[in-house]
Motif scaffolding. Structure first.
Motif, PDB file in Angstrom:
ATOM      1  N   GLY A  55       0.809  -1.212   0.000  1.00  0.00           N
ATOM      2  CA  GLY A  55       0.000   0.000   0.000  1.00  0.00           C
ATOM      3  C   GLY A  55       0.839   1.256   0.000  1.00  0.00           C
ATOM      4  O   GLY A  55       0.498   2.238  -0.660  1.00  0.00           O
ATOM      5  N   SER A  56       1.942   1.239   0.730  1.00  0.00           N
ATOM      6  CA  SER A  56       2.827   2.399   0.716  1.00  0.00           C
ATOM      7  C   SER A  56       3.302   2.673  -0.702  1.00  0.00           C
ATOM      8  O   SER A  56       3.344   3.823  -1.149  1.00  0.00           O
ATOM      9  N   ASN A  81       0.669   4.293  -2.819  1.00  0.00           N
ATOM     10  CA  ASN A  81       0.516   5.701  -2.458  1.00  0.00           C
ATOM     11  C   ASN A  81       1.665   6.561  -2.980  1.00  0.00           C
ATOM     12  O   ASN A  81       1.448   7.597  -3.602  1.00  0.00           O
ATOM     13  N   CYS A 114      -2.758  16.619   3.236  1.00  0.00           N
ATOM     14  CA  CYS A 114      -3.338  15.384   3.770  1.00  0.00           C
ATOM     15  C   CYS A 114      -3.697  15.570   5.240  1.00  0.00           C
ATOM     16  O   CYS A 114      -3.303  16.545   5.877  1.00  0.00           O
ATOM     17  N   HIS A 128      -1.945   7.763   6.447  1.00  0.00           N
ATOM     18  CA  HIS A 128      -0.886   6.745   6.429  1.00  0.00           C
ATOM     19  C   HIS A 128       0.403   7.318   5.870  1.00  0.00           C
ATOM     20  O   HIS A 128       1.491   7.066   6.402  1.00  0.00           O
ATOM     21  N   ILE A 129       0.311   8.126   4.832  1.00  0.00           N
ATOM     22  CA  ILE A 129       1.517   8.709   4.230  1.00  0.00           C
ATOM     23  C   ILE A 129       2.237   9.627   5.198  1.00  0.00           C
ATOM     24  O   ILE A 129       3.438   9.856   5.076  1.00  0.00           O
ATOM     25  N   SER A 138      -4.376  14.604  -0.977  1.00  0.00           N
ATOM     26  CA  SER A 138      -4.477  13.150  -0.770  1.00  0.00           C
ATOM     27  C   SER A 138      -5.501  12.860   0.318  1.00  0.00           C
ATOM     28  O   SER A 138      -5.350  13.300   1.458  1.00  0.00           O
ATOM     29  N   THR A 168      -7.904   9.906   2.356  1.00  0.00           N
ATOM     30  CA  THR A 168      -7.913   8.484   2.724  1.00  0.00           C
ATOM     31  C   THR A 168      -9.343   8.045   2.999  1.00  0.00           C
ATOM     32  O   THR A 168     -10.027   8.646   3.831  1.00  0.00           O
ATOM     33  N   HIS A 197      -5.563  12.663  -5.109  1.00  0.00           N
ATOM     34  CA  HIS A 197      -5.221  11.248  -4.905  1.00  0.00           C
ATOM     35  C   HIS A 197      -6.101  10.662  -3.815  1.00  0.00           C
ATOM     36  O   HIS A 197      -6.396  11.325  -2.822  1.00  0.00           O
ATOM     37  N   ASP A 248      -6.163   7.525  -1.237  1.00  0.00           N
ATOM     38  CA  ASP A 248      -5.574   6.341  -0.617  1.00  0.00           C
ATOM     39  C   ASP A 248      -6.716   5.408  -0.254  1.00  0.00           C
ATOM     40  O   ASP A 248      -7.419   5.603   0.738  1.00  0.00           O
ATOM     41  N   SER A 297      -5.181   4.632  -5.150  1.00  0.00           N
ATOM     42  CA  SER A 297      -4.542   3.428  -4.611  1.00  0.00           C
ATOM     43  C   SER A 297      -5.676   2.487  -4.217  1.00  0.00           C
ATOM     44  O   SER A 297      -6.380   2.748  -3.237  1.00  0.00           O
TER      45      SER A 297
END
Lengths: 350, 350, 350, 350
Positions: C60-61, C64, C80, C85-86, C139, C141, C170, C172, C200
């Motif tokens: 997953g990383s 991303n 974000c 997570h990032i 980003s 999530t 983006h 995630d 992602s």
């Protein structure tokens, strides 16, 4: 009446003279010039640090980011104040030169990092957690970006916290001379005696054309720094012209004389402002920078009279509050005159 | 008798005067100084390129690597000569600033890239092969690192090959003025008319203190370049002092006058050397650099008399061949005098 | 009774079967396997995006950071949530893969970015200020790191703000399937119709062994992504085993079935917890994650009975508050059973 | 008849079985799975290296570049053969992961680095020259990219040269098992006893789905490697599935059995080819790869019969010489059968 920044000032005449003198004939390039030997010896002497490595670069951002990159792995955090120059004014240069390190912002009044917040922030990273960006260097700015000056004891307190985790300590001293004369401390007290490992020793904002020194108190890091300087594109071929400026700077206390003058001008300006309509200081004007509120009309009058300085922290009149007072940053330098200040105050008084 | 490099010379008096003049009063920082407006206009005029973006930086490596980084993705190759400065003398600065691009070395006589070898090397990368480092910019050096000068036609030929694959073309012109006066071409003919997209326009080696211009003929790339300059730590706060040097450089053809002088000295030195014991030229001495063989005794005599220059391509006497002659590089500059050359030749003659 | 993370679960039997089936004989490598053609077609179909570029990676990383690097210049910011997570769990992978970009943290309840805060944060960067890190991608999530689910309208609102500045968006979606079934929206509504440019699309947390898809709705970016994947070391030679997993995942709605089950288990767990001593939900348990407070004694009883889950947000008992209740994160997956949950609840009930 | 690469083969049945077995129930993630403890112990035992650090990643490029990045500063050179995988097939991954290091290519026959050329190349970098990219690690590939196998003595000779300058030594062992059984040496003799500091221990090309181990003989570097793996996006959450593959690989000598078979097939193929029209070996076929010339007609006949393999080093028929013979690379694997080879040979015989 230029109070926009100390970098709108020119070069001190003695520095210019040193450049002319250094221009005589041929000289070895890339830092092998004999003037650099003198600079190195002078810095070591002034800082009571006979083993320190000393390098010259041409911008303050460069001094900061090469210093930090030398002391910070790509997977580490740099602890700094949200207003630190490395955070707000270098377009990501620290991230670039470190190979992707992260800034961890630690707030505090007057641009100073709060010791409690620092300990909490460092402590919040779990030891040995491979998922987290790791702990890295502390970076302090003195004079702070809000014009306050850390005492040696305040610097020492922050460094001691960092040292609990064996973290290296960097001092962004773009205005180091101003901090020094304001505090009355010695260069050693303000740096390695307080726990600083590497210093960006400013010159450009204080009467030079474009020279900053980097002083690394642990000489083991010197060669890496040299490689990073070269690789960054920051090694001057005609290096003697950097050396000459810095030697003049440190000769006969010129650096301290200029800083003392700038600070005196800052004090005079601060004092005057509090007497103006709506006048108030936002932060202690410990050195050459004054953050002040002023009645809208006073600003407008000063501007009309030709005064140049920046709204702070927000832009106005466009985005500023409609109700007075409006706040601004005013910076004095070695070349600011008392007359400049008096004219500004008089204009603002209306 | 300094022939080690053109960067051991000082600064032309008119440039120094321009610095003194620019030092009057306050000025906007970070490139907003009015002198820069004049520089920009002058460069555009000289290059017949009214839309070109023009920036100043302080070292030749910086001019090269910021230019290349702006035109090269991290997964691309830069085609250059094995002796190119970017390959041998910048400690990996191109790799650093591009984010890990690769240099693909393309050989050729006298420091010039061979057109056939260039086509073969570019062609060897399979189109659309994700496993391979991709094709990227061509970088030419004029004057070459071996003292030869590409004609506009030779530059155009190389650029045309790169353009077959739509690749951008960079010119490392650390000694551009020397190449220009040697070739008799116009600046436009030597650059964009021949296919060059971005130029490192040298000043430091030709009488300045530490200024190079970057000329980007496609202005769409200008903003990215500015960000890379800032992020690299290469944006000067007291920028007026870069501008002032460069304006003086371009005023009254000073840059060409200095280059013409340096080239004339180079020619005089080359001519003298072939008459010395064991004397021979290794490469055409088209500009201000002379690569020559000389009897060991002649070298020793010159050195004893105080001549400074470097063994080339290998070090001697330590690692050199025991049998004569030994080879060396000698560089003239704007401040080399005919008397310097005569003294060198006389000493070498024994 | 494993509630530590959905990645402590194994692989769905049908996925394992697909691996065994794909193992028959030889197959072209590096993504040229025919199964990948089916995956690509299936993804495009499901997302109603016939031109989308589709790639598989193994973590997953990676999904991303390769996505973000493709849409973010090194001198830009990624907007974000502080808990993304990032930001917290990738050891600086975004900074590394982008070449030194910065995360700009925008807070909001339940792990969702606040629209007002987003607009303020983006707006705070001055247009054209070369000193500042520039604006870059947003980003989001979904499911958020606190277990809440953005509706398509909420995603669209944030994307619309980013688009005011032409910024790419983006998503995630490490738990995208869980978000999808929770919201009842279509894949298209949750992504490109709401303004998402790159997704992602998680698989590993939802029953796969180690596969995530990246879906790029603008195919112009596809080749750059491929190069970044290869250069990152993320292109599998025996790629058919990634393809086979993902094809099984998308066949007969297996991905949705597993997500529905995990969400149902999450709901059952949440419902049970509020009936326990000290039981309360910290965030809406919209999908398969439950953030809950519980009496210390209840925690201890559950742990003694073998339940595994993590204190949240702070570690306890070591560093937790002495006074109850203590808070924790519990995650369900495709393989969590109702029996697991009942046993946990019963144990905690004492 | 797939001879394109050993990565077009599938996964050995015992490995697939191990995956199925490992899929039972829940397991700790990110490398904390108990199977990894067994893998670590097994590797240390096999390599007689009780302190070695052992990590798993999923691609060979990753094993190489994380290893090299851990042992190479951004301003250093990696010495490798021009045909090394890191030079030709990783799209600049070494340059990316090291932060811009450079590959210094050192040629030699059959894909082996020439010791004399290595000493000369390392020696050519001047000590302490800040302008030059500095000396860094040696990287050897065994089996070489041309199918030859270094003996332990040959590895030791190269490492000894590197150690004259205290440089670390890396072994790209994508086909390490094949080299091992070909040489008859022990794992220790082939690595640390010969001077290797870090090993990419291949699995994928030899019957695994996508796992390579990295063995670091100096455990002080282990933590940095872990951070680089995480930061690269290469730490698997469901790590047990990597561990399970590798444990099966090392159980009952499966890795050696598979490599022995592949090598035997390589030998059989090589022997057969020299008896074909125009048949000749270009390099010693020490392991499982055969580089051979063959009459054009023989190639065409083999292809028509369904044989898959690649022209080498140049593409044909498009770009090949019109005159025979044409050269190609053929690779055998654990799943190549004697029947495959006989069919190929028979077809080519016409």
């Amino acid at each position: 009446m230029f109070f926009g920044s100390d970098n709108t000032s020119g070069v001190h005449p003695e520095v210019m003279q040193a450049l002319v003198k250094a221009n005589d004939g041929f000289a070895p390039s890339y830092g092998s010039d004999p003037i650099m030997d003198e600079v190195r010896a002078r810095v070591r002497d002034i800082f009571e640090a006979p083993d320190a490595a000393v390098f010259l670069v041409s911008t303050g951002s460069t001094a900061n980011v090469l210093s930090l990159a030398t002391f910070c792995a790509p997977w580490q955090k740099i602890y700094c104040h949200p207003l630190a120059h490395i955070s707000t004014d270098e377009c990501g240069a620290p991230e670039f030169h470190t190979g992707g390190a992260k800034l961890a912002l630690v707030d505090g009044a007057d641009g100073k990092i709060s010791p409690d917040a620092l300990r909490a922030t460092i402590g919040a990273t779990a030891q040995g957690d491979v998922h987290a960006v790791q702990r890295g260097p502390l970076s302090i700015t003195n004079v702070t970006e809000l014009g306050a000056v850390y005492s040696p004891a305040e610097v020492a307190k922050l460094c001691a916290i960092a040292k609990e985790w064996d973290l290296p300590c960097h001092l962004d001293g773009a205005r180091f001379a101003n901090a020094l004369v304001a505090s009355g401390a010695t260069p050693a007290e303000m740096t390695w005696k307080a726990g600083i490992d590497v210093l960006s020793l400013g010159g450009t904002k204080n009467g030079l054309m474009g020279v900053e020194a980097v002083v690394i108190f642990d000489p083991e890091k010197a060669w890496e720094f040299e490689l990073r300087r070269k690789r960054g594109g920051h090694l001057f071929s005609k290096h003697r012209f950097l050396s000459a400026q810095f030697l003049a700077y440190l000769t006969d206390d010129l650096w301290l004389t200029m800083a003392r003058h700038a600070n005196a001008m800052g004090g005079r300006l601060a004092q005057g402002i509090v007497g103006l309509p709506g006048g108030a200081l936002l932060h202690p004007a410990d050195a050459n920078m004054v953050f002040a509120a002023l009645a809208r009309a006073a600003h407008m009058a000063a501007r009309s009279a030709g005064a140049v300085y920046y709204p702070w922290p927000r832009d106005w009149p466009a985005n500023g509050p409609k109700d007075e007072p409006l706040t601004a940053r005013l910076v004095c330098s070695w070349s600011t005159t008392g007359e400049d200040i008096d004219r500004l105050l008089q204009a603002a008084r209306g």
